[in-house]
Design an enzyme around this catalytic site. Structure first.
Site, PDB file in Angstrom:
ATOM      1  N   HIS A  55      45.392  34.410  27.696  1.00  0.00           N
ATOM      2  CA  HIS A  55      44.057  35.036  27.589  1.00  0.00           C
ATOM      3  C   HIS A  55      43.444  34.812  26.200  1.00  0.00           C
ATOM      4  CE1 HIS A  55      44.311  37.179  31.475  1.00  0.00           C
ATOM      5  NE2 HIS A  55      45.578  37.282  31.200  1.00  0.00           N
ATOM      6  N   ASN A 128      42.735  41.790  36.091  1.00  0.00           N
ATOM      7  CA  ASN A 128      42.272  40.415  36.310  1.00  0.00           C
ATOM      8  C   ASN A 128      41.170  40.424  37.354  1.00  0.00           C
ATOM      9  OD1 ASN A 128      43.967  38.906  34.572  1.00  0.00           O
ATOM     10  ND2 ASN A 128      45.635  38.925  36.060  1.00  0.00           N
TER      11      ASN A 128
END
Ligand code: NDP
Length: 520
Positions: A55, A128
Site C-alpha cells: 500500500h 480494501n
C-alpha cells in the site's frame, strides 16, 4: 506590501544568503563550516521515510461521518450514539503492490483505510475495496506479498510467481476472481466500495456481542477501466486516481459512501454453514442483509501530503468501546503487524503526529523514545499504580468474556473449507460482458506463465464453474486440455499439485509424447 518572513536555519538563526555556498575564492572548494549548506543537504537526504512495504502509493482526504440510522441496540460506540451525530475522519486509499511512484490505473486491490476521530479515541477501519482476501492464515501473508513484488533476480514483477502461488492456494480463488473482474481496475478512488473484509464485533450497552462486517458503498457508482483503456490512461497520467480525488474535492464535488453493517448474533457463529471468521468468505446478503448506519463524505484535501497522508498511520488495533475484534486469524495478526510497521516506518511516537493524534485527551505512561515532540507528559508521574493522582483504568470499557475452546495445534485451514462455491456464485452473477472481461483479463495476466501452472489454475476455475474454466481456456488456446482439466478436478489438491509438477506434467498435457517416449 506585507513584510515577508525571514528565512532561518532549523534552529532559528537567520540565513543571510540562500543562493551561494561559502567557498575559498570564487572558483574554490567548499568550506566545512558552511553549516547552512550542510543542514540543507543532510535534511534533504532524510526527506523520505521508508515507504510502506504494501500500500505504498496512496491518496487521501479528510471528511465527516454522519449517523443516519439508530444502531444503539447493537453497539454502545459513542460515534453511533444518535442519528445526526457527526465525527471527523481521514480516509487513505491506495494500490497494494506498486511502489510509491507506481501508476494509479493498474489492476490491483485498492486499500480503503479510514480513521474516525471519536471522543473515545481513534477507531480505524483498515479495509480494501474487496470483501475478501487472498489468504486466510497470516502465516502466508509475506509469501503472498512476495509474489506481487519484484522477482529477486530479474527485478521485474513475475506473473509466474503470482499464478504459481495462487494455483497452489485455492483459498485465493475468490479474491483472484474479483481482482480479474471489471472491478479490479477502478477509474478512481471515488468509484470503489470499501469493505472491512474482516469480521469485527459490536458490544451493546447491555454487554451483548454481535459479529459484524462493514460495507462502504460508493454513492458515485462503480466505474471501471478495461485493460486497454487503462494502458492509455497510464500513458497520459500516472496520477489519475490522485488527480480525480483531489480535483473533485477542490471543486466542492464531495464524494460520499453509504456506510452499512451486516450483523450476526454471537451464537449464530457456532451453527452458521461457513466459518464467519474466514477472510476468504463473504456473508451472503440473503443471510445477513446490509443495515445502513451512516454517510461518509470526504470534503477537505490535505494541506500537506506528507504530513497528512504519508505520515498517517492506520491500524486495525485502533478500536473503541462498543467496537472490537473477532477470532479472524488474519485480523489477529494485523493487530500486531500494522502498529509494528508504523513504529519502524515513522517511529515509536507516531501516534502524536497531527494526522494520528486523537481528538480526545490522551493519558498514558509511555515516555521518551525517538522524536518525542509532544512535551513527554512534562513532570507528571510515570508509573502506575501511583498515589500521585495519575490516570487510572476505567472498567466500563471492558468487554464481555469470549469463549474459546480447542487443543492448541497447527490446524490445516483447508480441511472442510469450500473454496469454490462463493467464487462460483460471483462468476454466475456476472453479465456476459463481465465474464468476457474476466476471461480476457486472466488470459492477459497469465501471459508467459508455464502451461502446467495455467492448467492447475484452470482446474480451480473449473471447480468454481465449468463455464469459468471453459472461457479462460478459450482465451489461452488451451481448449485441447478440457478433458484433462475436468478429470483433474476430481483429484485432491495434493494429487493436483503432483500431476502438475514440472516432472509429471508433460505426460498429462501431451499423451502422444509419452507414447513416443515409450516407443523409443
Ligand atoms: P448478492 O446478489 O446479494 O450480492 C452480490 C454482490 O456482488 C453485490 O454486493 C455486488 O455489488 C457485488 N458484485 C457484483 N459484481 C462484482 C464484482 N465483479 N466483484 C465484486 N463484487 C461484485 O449475493 P450474495 O451476497 O449471495 O453474494 C454473491 C457473491 O457476490 C459472493 O460470493 C461474493 O463473491 C460477491 N459479493 C458479496 C458480498 C457480500 O457481502 N455478500 C459483497 C461483495 C461481493 P454491488 O451491489 O455494488 O453491485
Amino acid at each position: 506590501m506585507t513584510e515577508r518572513k525571514k528565512l532561518t536555519t532549523a534552529h532559528g538563526a537567520p540565513i543571510g544568503d540562500n543562493q551561494n555556498s561559502v567557498t575559498a575564492g570564487p572558483r574554490g572548494p567548499l568550506l566545512m563550516q558552511d553549516y547552512q549548506l550542510l543542514e540543507k543537504m543532510a535534511t534533504f537526504n532524510r526527506e523520505r521515510v521508508p515507504e510502506r512495504v504494501v500500500h505504498a502509493k496512496g491518496s487521501g482526504a479528510y471528511g465527516t461521518f454522519t449517523v443516519t440510522n439508530d444502531v444503539t441496540r447493537y453497539t454502545k460506540a459513542r460515534i453511533f450514539s444518535e442519528v445526526g451525530k457527526r465525527t471527523d475522519c481521514l480516509l487513505r486509499f491506495s494500490t497494494v503492490a506498486g511502489e510509491r511512484g507506481a501508476a494509479d490505473a493498474e489492476r490491483d486491490v485498492r486499500g480503503f483505510a479510514v480513521k474516525f476521530y471519536t471522543e473515545d479515541g481513534n477507531w480505524d477501519m483498515v479495509g480494501n475495496n474487496t470483501p475478501v482476501f487472498f489468504v486466510r492464515d497470516p502465516y502466508k501473508f509475506g509469501d503472498f506479498i512476495h509474489t506481487q513484488k519484484r522477482d529477486p533476480k530479474t527485478n521485474m514483477r513475475s506473473s509466474t510467481a503470482m499464478w504459481d502461488f495462487w494455483s497452489l492456494s485455492p483459498e485465493s480463488l475468490h479474491q483472484v476472481t474479483i481482482l480479474m473482474s471489471d472491478r479490479g481496475l477502478p477509474q478512481g478512488y471515488r468509484f470503489v466500495n470499501g469493505y472491512s473484509s474482516h469480521t469485527y464485533s459490536f458490544i451493546s450497552a447491555e454487554n451483548e456481542r454481535f459479529w459484524i462486517k462493514f460495507h462502504f458503498k460508493t454513492m458515485q457508482g462503480i466505474k471501471t477501466w478495461t485493460n486497454a483503456q487503462a494502458t492509455e490512461i497510464v500513458g497520459q497520467d500516472r496520477e489519475s486516481s490522485q488527480r480525480d480525488l483531489f480535483e473533485a474535492i477542490e471543486q466542492g464535488d464531495f464524494p460520499k459512501w453509504r456506510v452499512c453493517v451486516q450483523v450476526m448474533p454471537e451464537e449464530d457463529a457456532d451453527t452458521y454453514h461457513l466459518n464467519p471468521f474466514d477472510l476468504t468468505k463473504v456473508w451472503p446478503h440473503g443471510d445477513y442483509p446490509l443495515i445502513e448506519i451512516g454517510i461518509m463524505e470526504l470534503n477537505r484535501n490535505p494541506e500537506n501530503y506528507f504530513a497528512d497522508i504519508e505520515q498517517a498511520a492506520f491500524e486495525p488495533s485502533n478500536i473503541v468501546p462498543g467496537i472490537s475484534f473477532s477470532p479472524d486469524k488474519m485480523l489477529q495478526a494485523r493487530i500486531m503487524s500494522y502498529a509494528d510497521a508504523h513504529r519502524y516506518r515513522i517511529g515509536v511516537n507516531y501516534a502524536a503526529l497531527p494526522a494520528n493524534q486523537p481528538q480526545c485527551p490522551v493519558h498514558t505512561y509511555h515516555r521518551d523514545g525517538n522524536l518525542r515532540f509532544d512535551g513527554n507528559s512534562g513532570g507528571a508521574v510515570n508509573y502506575e499504580p501511583n498515589s500521585m493522582g495519575g490516570p487510572v483504568e476505567d472498567s466500563r470499557s471492558l468487554e464481555p468474556p469470549l469463549k474459546v475452546s480447542g487443543d492448541v495445534d497447527r490446524y490445516d485451514h483447508r480441511v472442510g473449507n469450500d473454496d469454490y462455491t462463493q467464487p462460483g456464485n460471483l462468476f454466475r452473477l456476472m453479465s456476459g460482458d463481465q465474464k468476457e472481461q474476466l476471461f480476457s483479463n486472466i488470459a492477459e495476466a497469465m501471459d508467459g506463465v508455464p502451461e502446467r501452472i495455467q492448467t492447475r489454475q484452470l482446474v480451480h476455475f473449473y471447480k468454481a464453474d465449468p463455464d469459468y474454466a471453459c472461457g479462460v481456456a478459450g482465451k489461452l488456446n488451451l481448449t485441447r486440455l478440457s478433458e484433462q482439466v475436468a478429470a483433474l478436478a476430481d483429484l485432491s489438491l495434493a494429487e493436483l499439485i503432483e500431476k502438475t509438477s514440472a516432472e509429471a506434467y508433460t505426460e498429462l498435457a501431451t499423451p502422444e509424447a509419452s507414447l513416443a517416449k515409450a516407443a523409443d
